[in-house]
Scaffold this motif. Structure first.
Motif, mmCIF file in Angstrom:
data_model
loop_
_atom_site.group_PDB
_atom_site.id
_atom_site.type_symbol
_atom_site.label_atom_id
_atom_site.label_comp_id
_atom_site.label_asym_id
_atom_site.label_seq_id
_atom_site.Cartn_x
_atom_site.Cartn_y
_atom_site.Cartn_z
ATOM 1 N N ALA A 2 5.070 -4.966 1.276
ATOM 2 C CA ALA A 2 4.396 -5.207 2.456
ATOM 3 C C ALA A 2 5.304 -6.078 3.447
ATOM 4 O O ALA A 2 6.324 -6.708 3.137
ATOM 5 C CB ALA A 2 3.220 -5.880 2.535
ATOM 6 N N ARG A 3 5.314 -5.689 4.605
ATOM 7 C CA ARG A 3 6.226 -6.205 5.694
ATOM 8 C C ARG A 3 5.671 -6.523 6.958
ATOM 9 O O ARG A 3 4.858 -5.442 7.618
ATOM 10 C CB ARG A 3 7.596 -5.502 5.913
ATOM 11 C CG ARG A 3 8.461 -5.917 6.743
ATOM 12 C CD ARG A 3 10.065 -5.453 6.419
ATOM 13 N NE ARG A 3 10.914 -6.193 7.458
ATOM 14 C CZ ARG A 3 11.243 -7.304 7.070
ATOM 15 N NH1 ARG A 3 10.853 -7.911 5.879
ATOM 16 N NH2 ARG A 3 12.283 -7.869 7.842
ATOM 17 N N GLU A 8 2.094 -13.000 14.136
ATOM 18 C CA GLU A 8 0.740 -12.594 14.044
ATOM 19 C C GLU A 8 0.782 -11.589 12.998
ATOM 20 O O GLU A 8 -0.297 -11.323 12.311
ATOM 21 C CB GLU A 8 0.253 -12.064 15.408
ATOM 22 C CG GLU A 8 -1.006 -11.758 15.867
ATOM 23 C CD GLU A 8 -2.098 -13.109 15.580
ATOM 24 O OE1 GLU A 8 -3.071 -12.808 15.055
ATOM 25 O OE2 GLU A 8 -1.437 -14.025 15.892
ATOM 26 N N GLY A 9 1.535 -10.450 12.917
ATOM 27 C CA GLY A 9 1.347 -9.458 11.841
ATOM 28 C C GLY A 9 1.457 -10.203 10.537
ATOM 29 O O GLY A 9 0.669 -9.431 9.686
ATOM 30 N N LEU A 39 -1.446 -9.877 7.697
ATOM 31 C CA LEU A 39 -1.234 -9.474 6.433
ATOM 32 C C LEU A 39 -1.582 -10.267 5.345
ATOM 33 O O LEU A 39 -2.429 -10.074 4.191
ATOM 34 C CB LEU A 39 0.391 -8.967 6.161
ATOM 35 C CG LEU A 39 0.950 -8.532 5.058
ATOM 36 C CD1 LEU A 39 0.196 -7.130 4.568
ATOM 37 C CD2 LEU A 39 2.259 -8.526 5.002
ATOM 38 N N LEU A 40 -1.540 -11.612 5.572
ATOM 39 C CA LEU A 40 -1.880 -12.564 4.548
ATOM 40 C C LEU A 40 -3.363 -12.843 4.584
ATOM 41 O O LEU A 40 -3.664 -13.106 3.417
ATOM 42 C CB LEU A 40 -1.207 -13.992 5.263
ATOM 43 C CG LEU A 40 -0.942 -15.094 4.078
ATOM 44 C CD1 LEU A 40 -0.263 -14.829 2.701
ATOM 45 C CD2 LEU A 40 -0.669 -16.244 4.807
ATOM 46 N N ALA A 41 -3.927 -12.706 5.754
ATOM 47 C CA ALA A 41 -5.452 -12.691 5.696
ATOM 48 C C ALA A 41 -6.101 -11.602 4.790
ATOM 49 O O ALA A 41 -6.894 -11.901 4.072
ATOM 50 C CB ALA A 41 -5.749 -12.788 7.109
ATOM 51 N N GLU A 42 -5.502 -10.267 5.035
ATOM 52 C CA GLU A 42 -5.842 -9.289 4.285
ATOM 53 C C GLU A 42 -5.647 -9.525 2.545
ATOM 54 O O GLU A 42 -6.681 -9.230 1.656
ATOM 55 C CB GLU A 42 -5.236 -8.018 4.615
ATOM 56 C CG GLU A 42 -5.805 -7.393 5.857
ATOM 57 C CD GLU A 42 -4.954 -6.247 6.365
ATOM 58 O OE1 GLU A 42 -4.237 -5.585 5.464
ATOM 59 O OE2 GLU A 42 -4.596 -5.967 7.616
ATOM 60 N N GLU A 43 -4.559 -10.120 2.267
ATOM 61 C CA GLU A 43 -4.207 -10.500 0.914
ATOM 62 C C GLU A 43 -5.254 -11.486 0.375
ATOM 63 O O GLU A 43 -5.249 -11.196 -0.739
ATOM 64 C CB GLU A 43 -2.699 -10.914 0.790
ATOM 65 C CG GLU A 43 -1.640 -9.932 1.098
ATOM 66 C CD GLU A 43 -1.547 -8.897 -0.013
ATOM 67 O OE1 GLU A 43 -1.798 -9.145 -1.235
ATOM 68 O OE2 GLU A 43 -1.300 -7.736 0.354
#
Length: 92
Positions: free
Chosen positions: A18-19, A24-25, A29-33
């Protein structure tokens, strides 16, 4: 550099890389993980509150409105007894 560390963990778990190109992106991504990683551990509420995304996310996912009082916990009475100048959080 943060993408590199995140992808080390994803690779170990057998997931694709993932990148994120912006801070903010990467936070998205981290919140989803974390949402997937801690799905049954009750961490999501705290993460969403800390990131200021609680109300928006609950509205999108559940279709309900979360009041401002749910972003805070009550201050324990024993703490207020020790410091009588400490006000209670709104809604409690």
């Amino acid at each position: 550099e943060a993408n590199e560390y995140l992808n080390r963990i994803r690779k170990r778990a057998g997931l694709d890389e993932a990148r994120a190109d912006t801070i903010e992106g990467f936070i998205d991504l981290l919140a989803e993980e974390r949402g997937r990683e801690f799905v049954a551990e009750g961490q999501r509420w705290f993460d969403l509150t800390r990131l200021g995304r609680l109300q928006q996310t609950v509205q999108q996912v559940k279709g309900i409105t979360v009041g401002d009082q749910y972003r805070l916990f009550p201050i324990p009475q024993r703490e207020r007894d020790v410091n009588p100048n400490l006000p209670q959080n709104p809604g409690f």
